[in-house]
Scaffold this active site. Structure first.
Site, short mmCIF file in Angstrom:
data_model
loop_
_atom_site.label_atom_id
_atom_site.label_comp_id
_atom_site.label_asym_id
_atom_site.label_seq_id
_atom_site.Cartn_x
_atom_site.Cartn_y
_atom_site.Cartn_z
N ARG A 94 -9.63 9.43 -2.31
CA ARG A 94 -9.20 10.43 -1.33
C ARG A 94 -8.96 11.75 -2.05
O ARG A 94 -8.72 11.79 -3.26
CB ARG A 94 -7.93 9.96 -0.61
N ASN A 148 -4.57 -11.45 15.31
CA ASN A 148 -3.54 -12.37 14.83
C ASN A 148 -2.14 -11.79 15.00
O ASN A 148 -1.20 -12.49 15.41
CB ASN A 148 -3.75 -12.67 13.33
N LYS A 161 3.32 -11.59 20.54
CA LYS A 161 3.48 -12.23 21.85
C LYS A 161 4.37 -13.47 21.72
O LYS A 161 5.30 -13.68 22.49
CB LYS A 161 2.09 -12.59 22.37
N THR A 184 -6.36 -3.36 -1.56
CA THR A 184 -6.34 -1.95 -2.00
C THR A 184 -4.94 -1.52 -2.42
O THR A 184 -4.74 -0.38 -2.85
CB THR A 184 -6.84 -0.98 -0.88
N LYS A 221 -12.81 -6.61 9.64
CA LYS A 221 -12.03 -7.81 9.96
C LYS A 221 -10.53 -7.52 10.07
O LYS A 221 -9.86 -8.08 10.93
CB LYS A 221 -12.27 -8.90 8.91
N GLY A 230 0.83 -1.20 0.00
CA GLY A 230 0.00 0.00 0.00
C GLY A 230 0.86 1.25 0.00
O GLY A 230 2.10 1.18 -0.07
N ASN A 277 -2.39 -8.60 0.86
CA ASN A 277 -3.24 -9.41 -0.04
C ASN A 277 -3.70 -8.59 -1.26
O ASN A 277 -4.54 -9.04 -2.02
CB ASN A 277 -4.46 -9.98 0.71
N TYR A 286 -14.87 1.68 9.61
CA TYR A 286 -13.44 2.00 9.70
C TYR A 286 -13.11 2.53 11.09
O TYR A 286 -12.20 2.03 11.76
CB TYR A 286 -13.11 3.05 8.64
N TYR A 313 -3.49 -6.35 25.16
CA TYR A 313 -2.32 -7.23 25.03
C TYR A 313 -1.12 -6.64 25.77
O TYR A 313 -0.30 -7.36 26.33
CB TYR A 313 -1.97 -7.48 23.55
#
Ligand code: NAD
Ligand code: UDP
Length: 328
Positions: A187, A100, A106, A36, A92, A11, A33, A146, A160
């Site tokens: 944008r 993840n 960790k 975008t 997601k 990106g 992936n 978002y 965490y």
């Protein structure tokens, strides 16, 4: 050699961060992936022995061989029209994806920095925005996917940190621009530049009195780099406080590009924030950071980039095709 994983590496921001970490002598694993992003943004790194690329959706289980020192989680749709078209993937990547990556941090005892945003302040009632402002977000509005994904991302990151002792950093990024922004991502800067280059009128949403504060990408990356290496676990605003109305900004672009076109007015998108300006006192104090590139200079470099695109890229006005990306 320290090893860093950068998600969203294909990106706009992820690819500039990748360049910076390579320049600083790190080994970089880029992950994306391409939902975008664009392969073109990392093409120049194909032969670089200190860079490897993994095509992967971060909302799925992530496995990395060997040690990892740092993780920068930058994968996420970032433009309003992108996240309106792929709302579930947006939710997601901020929630499952961040979970993840925190788990990976960790496991590897790596320090993780997550890319949060000025959008967590929503349509702010405090101006300029300081880190202690909780924000004014419509959870169920179209932008909520978002904003809430990023707010959740901050919460799970702090959990965490507090519960598992993971070393975490949170950057709240304000509107950033520069080369490699996707021309048709909707944008305001690519939109206006594309319109000027194609000889179209510039579309101002609403009456143009809403404000934004635009930060050049090299400054943003430098702030993020310093924050990662700092010992501060709470959110830090990184952006350029130089605020401008969208109407004045359109005029600046008309002057810069020399276009003979005019501005036209269209409806303001729902929940479009009316003002946005970072208070960067904390970044100045903690990181000794402030932006160096003024808008005139940054916009000139950015315009040169958009001018260098091919005719085909310039006229490929249809928005990105997301149909092959699953929401399951
Ligand atoms: P971008 O769309 O150019 O880059 C995002 C990258 O993430 C793309 O390459 C995309 O393919 C990848 N990605 C998205 N979902 C993924 C998934 N599930 N798995 C793997 N890769 C995935 O956007 P950007 O402007 O570079 O933004 C990068 C990050 O910075 C985002 O997290 C965004 O929220 C944050 N941010 C950016 C700005 C800005 O002004 N550019 C402002 C605030 C926050
Ligand atoms: N905007 C505009 N015309 C366009 C695209 C955007 O007037 O063609 C406005 C938009 O309504 C917002 C501002 O420019 O007020 C910045 O929009 P952008 O999508 O770049 O970022 P964000 O709203 O997330 O800050």
């Amino acid at each position: 050699m320290k090893k860093v994983l950068i998600t969203g590496a294909a990106g706009f921001l992820g690819s500039h961060l990748t360049d910076r970490f390579l320049k600083e002598g790190y080994y970089v694993i880029g992950m994306d992936n391409f939902i975008t992003g664009d392969k073109k943004n990392i093409q120049h790194l194909e032969e670089n022995p200190n860079f490897e690329f993994i095509e992967h959706d971060v909302t799925k289980y992530i496995s990395i061989d060997g040690d990892l020192d740092y993780i920068l989680h930058f994968a996420s749709p970032a433009s309003p029209i992108d996240y309106l078209k792929i709302p579930i993937q947006t939710l997601k990547v901020g929630s499952l994806g961040t979970h993840n990556l925190l788990g990976l941090a960790k496991d590897k005892k790596a320090r993780i920095l997550i890319a949060s945003t000025s959008e967590i302040y929503g349509d702010p009632l405090v101006h300029p925005q300081t880190e202690d402002y909780y924000g004014n977000v419509n959870t169920i509005g179209p932008r909520g996917v978002y904003d809430e994904s990023k707010r959740f991302q901050e919460s799970i990151t702090m959990a965490y940190h507090r519960f598992h002792g993971v070393e975490t950093r949170i950057v709240r990024i304000f509107n950033t621009y520069g080369p490699r922004m996707r021309l048709n991502d909707g944008r305001v800067i690519p939109a206006f530049m594309g319109q000027a280059l194609r000889g179209e009128d510039l579309t101002i949403f609403g009456d143009g009195s809403q404000t934004r504060s635009f930060c050049y990408v090299d400054d943003e990356v430098d702030g993020i780099y310093r924050l990662l290496l700092s010992d501060y676990a709470y959110p830090v605003n990184i952006g350029n406080p130089n605020e401008i109305t969208i109407k004045d900004f359109a005029e600046e672009i008309i002057k810069l590009t020399g276009t003979k076109q005019k501005v036209i007015y269209q409806d303001l998108p729902v929940n479009d924030p009316m003002q946005r300006q970072p208070d960067i006192s904390l970044a100045k104090k903690l990181l000794g950071w402030e932006p160096k590139v003024d808008r005139a200079e940054g916009m000139k470099i950015t315009y040169e980039y958009f001018k260098s695109l091919t005719e085909e890229e310039l006229y490929k006005s249809e928005h990105k095709d997301f149909s092959s990306y699953t929401t399951k």
